[in-house]
Design an enzyme around this catalytic site. Sequence first.
Site, PDB file in Angstrom:
ATOM      1  N   GLY A  15       0.810  -1.228   0.000  1.00 26.69           N
ATOM      2  CA  GLY A  15       0.000   0.000   0.000  1.00 26.69           C
ATOM      3  C   GLY A  15       0.839   1.273   0.000  1.00 26.69           C
ATOM      4  O   GLY A  15       2.035   1.260   0.314  1.00 26.69           O
ATOM      5  N   ARG A  19      -0.837   8.648   4.198  1.00 23.48           N
ATOM      6  CA  ARG A  19      -0.988   9.481   5.398  1.00 23.48           C
ATOM      7  C   ARG A  19       0.324   9.686   6.163  1.00 23.48           C
ATOM      8  O   ARG A  19       0.398  10.498   7.076  1.00 23.48           O
ATOM      9  CB  ARG A  19      -2.065   8.880   6.322  1.00 23.48           C
ATOM     10  CG  ARG A  19      -3.471   9.181   5.849  1.00 23.48           C
ATOM     11  CD  ARG A  19      -4.521   8.361   6.572  1.00 23.48           C
ATOM     12  NE  ARG A  19      -4.554   6.987   6.062  1.00 23.48           N
ATOM     13  CZ  ARG A  19      -5.329   6.026   6.557  1.00 23.48           C
ATOM     14  NH1 ARG A  19      -6.109   6.273   7.606  1.00 23.48           N
ATOM     15  NH2 ARG A  19      -5.310   4.806   6.053  1.00 23.48           N
ATOM     16  N   GLN A  80       3.160  -6.609  -6.372  1.00 26.52           N
ATOM     17  CA  GLN A  80       1.784  -6.311  -6.794  1.00 26.52           C
ATOM     18  C   GLN A  80       1.880  -4.950  -7.496  1.00 26.52           C
ATOM     19  O   GLN A  80       1.962  -3.924  -6.835  1.00 26.52           O
ATOM     20  CB  GLN A  80       0.868  -6.233  -5.562  1.00 26.52           C
ATOM     21  CG  GLN A  80      -0.589  -5.976  -5.905  1.00 26.52           C
ATOM     22  CD  GLN A  80      -1.390  -5.525  -4.694  1.00 26.52           C
ATOM     23  OE1 GLN A  80      -0.833  -5.080  -3.676  1.00 26.52           O
ATOM     24  NE2 GLN A  80      -2.710  -5.627  -4.790  1.00 26.52           N
ATOM     25  N   ASP A 114       2.062  -3.290   8.579  1.00 29.10           N
ATOM     26  CA  ASP A 114       2.046  -2.009   9.303  1.00 29.10           C
ATOM     27  C   ASP A 114       1.539  -2.136  10.738  1.00 29.10           C
ATOM     28  O   ASP A 114       1.010  -1.188  11.296  1.00 29.10           O
ATOM     29  CB  ASP A 114       1.236  -0.964   8.529  1.00 29.10           C
ATOM     30  CG  ASP A 114      -0.230  -1.348   8.354  1.00 29.10           C
ATOM     31  OD1 ASP A 114      -0.621  -2.427   8.845  1.00 29.10           O
ATOM     32  OD2 ASP A 114      -0.967  -0.569   7.737  1.00 29.10           O
ATOM     33  N   GLY A 151     -12.480  -2.144   9.275  1.00 32.11           N
ATOM     34  CA  GLY A 151     -13.582  -3.009   8.887  1.00 32.11           C
ATOM     35  C   GLY A 151     -14.263  -3.517  10.156  1.00 32.11           C
ATOM     36  O   GLY A 151     -13.588  -3.860  11.127  1.00 32.11           O
TER      37      GLY A 151
HETATM   38  C1  UD1 Z   1      -7.839  -3.185   5.946  1.00 37.47           C
HETATM   39  C2  UD1 Z   1      -9.083  -4.065   6.015  1.00 37.47           C
HETATM   40  C3  UD1 Z   1      -9.918  -3.651   7.208  1.00 37.47           C
HETATM   41  C4  UD1 Z   1      -9.095  -3.740   8.477  1.00 37.47           C
HETATM   42  C5  UD1 Z   1      -7.800  -2.938   8.347  1.00 37.47           C
HETATM   43  C6  UD1 Z   1      -6.893  -3.230   9.517  1.00 37.47           C
HETATM   44  C7  UD1 Z   1      -9.663  -4.766   3.757  1.00 37.47           C
HETATM   45  C8  UD1 Z   1     -10.530  -4.512   2.592  1.00 37.47           C
HETATM   46  N1  UD1 Z   1      -9.813  -3.956   4.797  1.00 37.47           N
HETATM   47  O1  UD1 Z   1      -8.310  -1.860   5.746  1.00 37.47           O
HETATM   48  O2  UD1 Z   1     -11.065  -4.490   7.315  1.00 37.47           O
HETATM   49  O3  UD1 Z   1      -9.853  -3.284   9.574  1.00 37.47           O
HETATM   50  O4  UD1 Z   1      -7.095  -3.305   7.152  1.00 37.47           O
HETATM   51  O5  UD1 Z   1      -5.780  -2.369   9.511  1.00 37.47           O
HETATM   52  O6  UD1 Z   1      -8.878  -5.685   3.733  1.00 37.47           O
HETATM   53  N2  UD1 Z   1      -2.246  -3.622   0.788  1.00 37.47           N
HETATM   54  C9  UD1 Z   1      -1.601  -4.242  -0.261  1.00 37.47           C
HETATM   55  N3  UD1 Z   1      -2.112  -4.133  -1.507  1.00 37.47           N
HETATM   56  C10 UD1 Z   1      -3.253  -3.466  -1.768  1.00 37.47           C
HETATM   57  C11 UD1 Z   1      -3.921  -2.844  -0.687  1.00 37.47           C
HETATM   58  C12 UD1 Z   1      -3.390  -2.950   0.581  1.00 37.47           C
HETATM   59  O7  UD1 Z   1      -0.559  -4.872  -0.082  1.00 37.47           O
HETATM   60  O8  UD1 Z   1      -3.658  -3.430  -2.921  1.00 37.47           O
HETATM   61  C13 UD1 Z   1      -1.680  -3.748   2.128  1.00 37.47           C
HETATM   62  C14 UD1 Z   1      -1.310  -2.409   2.738  1.00 37.47           C
HETATM   63  O9  UD1 Z   1       0.030  -2.091   2.466  1.00 37.47           O
HETATM   64  C15 UD1 Z   1      -1.521  -2.670   4.219  1.00 37.47           C
HETATM   65  C16 UD1 Z   1      -2.626  -3.721   4.248  1.00 37.47           C
HETATM   66  O10 UD1 Z   1      -2.654  -4.302   2.974  1.00 37.47           O
HETATM   67  O11 UD1 Z   1      -0.358  -3.211   4.835  1.00 37.47           O
HETATM   68  C17 UD1 Z   1      -3.974  -3.101   4.576  1.00 37.47           C
HETATM   69  O12 UD1 Z   1      -4.272  -2.142   3.569  1.00 37.47           O
HETATM   70  P1  UD1 Z   1      -4.929  -0.746   3.938  1.00 37.47           P
HETATM   71  O13 UD1 Z   1      -5.112   0.021   2.686  1.00 37.47           O
HETATM   72  O14 UD1 Z   1      -4.199  -0.111   5.052  1.00 37.47           O
HETATM   73  O15 UD1 Z   1      -6.348  -1.281   4.400  1.00 37.47           O
HETATM   74  P2  UD1 Z   1      -7.358  -0.588   5.349  1.00 37.47           P
HETATM   75  O16 UD1 Z   1      -8.210   0.333   4.577  1.00 37.47           O
HETATM   76  O17 UD1 Z   1      -6.677  -0.093   6.549  1.00 37.47           O
HETATM   77 CA    CA Z   2      -4.476   0.179   7.358  1.00 41.00          CA
END
Ligand code: UD1
Ligand code: CA
Length: 489
Positions: A15, A19, A80, A114, A151
């Site tokens: 991600g 922020r 990714q 994270d 979530g």
């Molecule tokens: C996600 C969860 C949410 C949970 C929260 C906990 C989903 C849809 N939502 O939300 O239910 O409460 O984490 O912190 O899963 N990442 C990738 N590739 C992507 C998107 C994200 O590797 O395409 C990684 C990010 O780097 C991060 C993690 O996945 O380490 C979570 O992604 P983030 O965008 O922070 O999700 P949240 O919106 O926080």
């Molecule tokens: Ca997050």
Amino acid sequence: MSANSPAAVVVLAAGGGTRMKSNRLPKVLHEVCGRSLVGHAVAAAEELTPGQLVVVIGHMREKVAEHLAAHHPGARAVVQAEQNGTGHAVRTALETLAADGIELDGTVIVTTGDAPLLTGGTLRALAGAHAEQGNGVTVLTAVVPEPFGYGRILRDQADGAVAAIVEEKDASDAQRAIDEINSGVFAFDAKLLVGALAEVTTDNAQGEEYLTDTLEILRRAGHRVGAVVAADYRDILGINDRVQLAHARRLLNDRLLERAMRAGVTVVDPATTWFDVQVSYEPDAVVLPNTQLQGETHLGEGCEVGPNSTLKDTRIGAGARVSNTTADGAEVGELATAGPYAYLRPGARLARKAKVGTYVEVKNSELGEGAKVPHLSYIGDATIGEGTNVGAASVTVNYDGVNKHRTVIGAHCRTGSDNMFIAPVTIGDGAYTAAGSVITNDVPAGGLGVSRAQQRNIAGWVERKRPGTTSAQAAAAAAEPAAEVPTEA
Ligand code: UD1
Ligand code: CA
């Protein structure tokens, strides 16, 4: 990999971390307590000895890949290219493994890059409950005081089982009131995960493939969906900005200090004492206020460090004392002392009972047993023998502008104050040097090295050249014959 090790742990770290407001560092490379955020995730994962340890990278991927290769070579980076959601990230990881002929069988743990407070112990508890309950998927949840942004866990009214996870942006007002949240950490049956990911759509507020949708998909297909509620919600805290980064650092530091204190280390002021995760110690070590112990610093039994000291990758021997000191890559022997106001640089090695005193810098040099450099000196690329005393304000002149050279001072020497040792130069055992000498040539054992101009005095110079000054007046007064003092009867 042992019998109940997971087939794989997938760490999500692709991600953007917008922020954090960083142009230089991807979110997962920010550090707390001497380890990157992704490093904490990898370290926790390694405790499970998984068959595959995959980190999904994307945003600033070159930097993350380089960091993993350098510090966590056991982890495999999978790219990714576009961040289309957590479900897409896991699908990418599994497809990359499959393309390499790796078919996963058993448990797959998905965790996030994270959440640095998440321990191997928590992951083990999750994997244990998952296996014991025979679940298709088990989610790690927590009840939090401020669920905004997470979530939410939707539970079945009838049996209390987890029915689905709804994201903040997709939730109704009633759902937003739920305070049990998804930590983003799961245990899945590998085969069921692959099948469920194939059914995930992008039909949601963010237009992403949500990993969280797999729970509802699996439940509808009749598989058991379980949950483990974290005993302490702080263990699952995720980092999204630098305020949370500082908060997590504080919490992890508290944990590390508590462990040290329970093991017999006195920490006088936990509020101003900072430990990295790799710091080790023996009982009865004392840490005084405003002290930071970094990297692989080790405290020997009964030593005392601080106040106001920063020690990195430094070994402190039993009973040694180090105060107001900055040290990096140094070794302080048993009962040796450093400071106040010492700077020990890489390769500074103090043997037993050696002393580096006030305003002394030491680099790449050994001090023998009981050797002393007490005041205002620079010792670089030198060997100083046991029992030797180096006079105040001395410098080993080690650098000719191109190359570095060594100074060797033997055992039980007494070198005078304000000596310049023009390296390469050797002072034999038991030798002396005169104060104020520039030592360019070797001094034989037991000899005296002197190199300084003869002093000459010019009488009356101040009264002639600086008439009317307070100095001249003082000189005139000194020249008058002393007033007669009556002798006592
Ligand atoms: C996600 C969860 C949410 C949970 C929260 C906990 C989903 C849809 N939502 O939300 O239910 O409460 O984490 O912190 O899963 N990442 C990738 N590739 C992507 C998107 C994200 O590797 O395409 C990684 C990010 O780097 C991060 C993690 O996945 O380490 C979570 O992604 P983030 O965008 O922070 O999700 P949240 O919106 O926080
Ligand atoms: Ca997050």
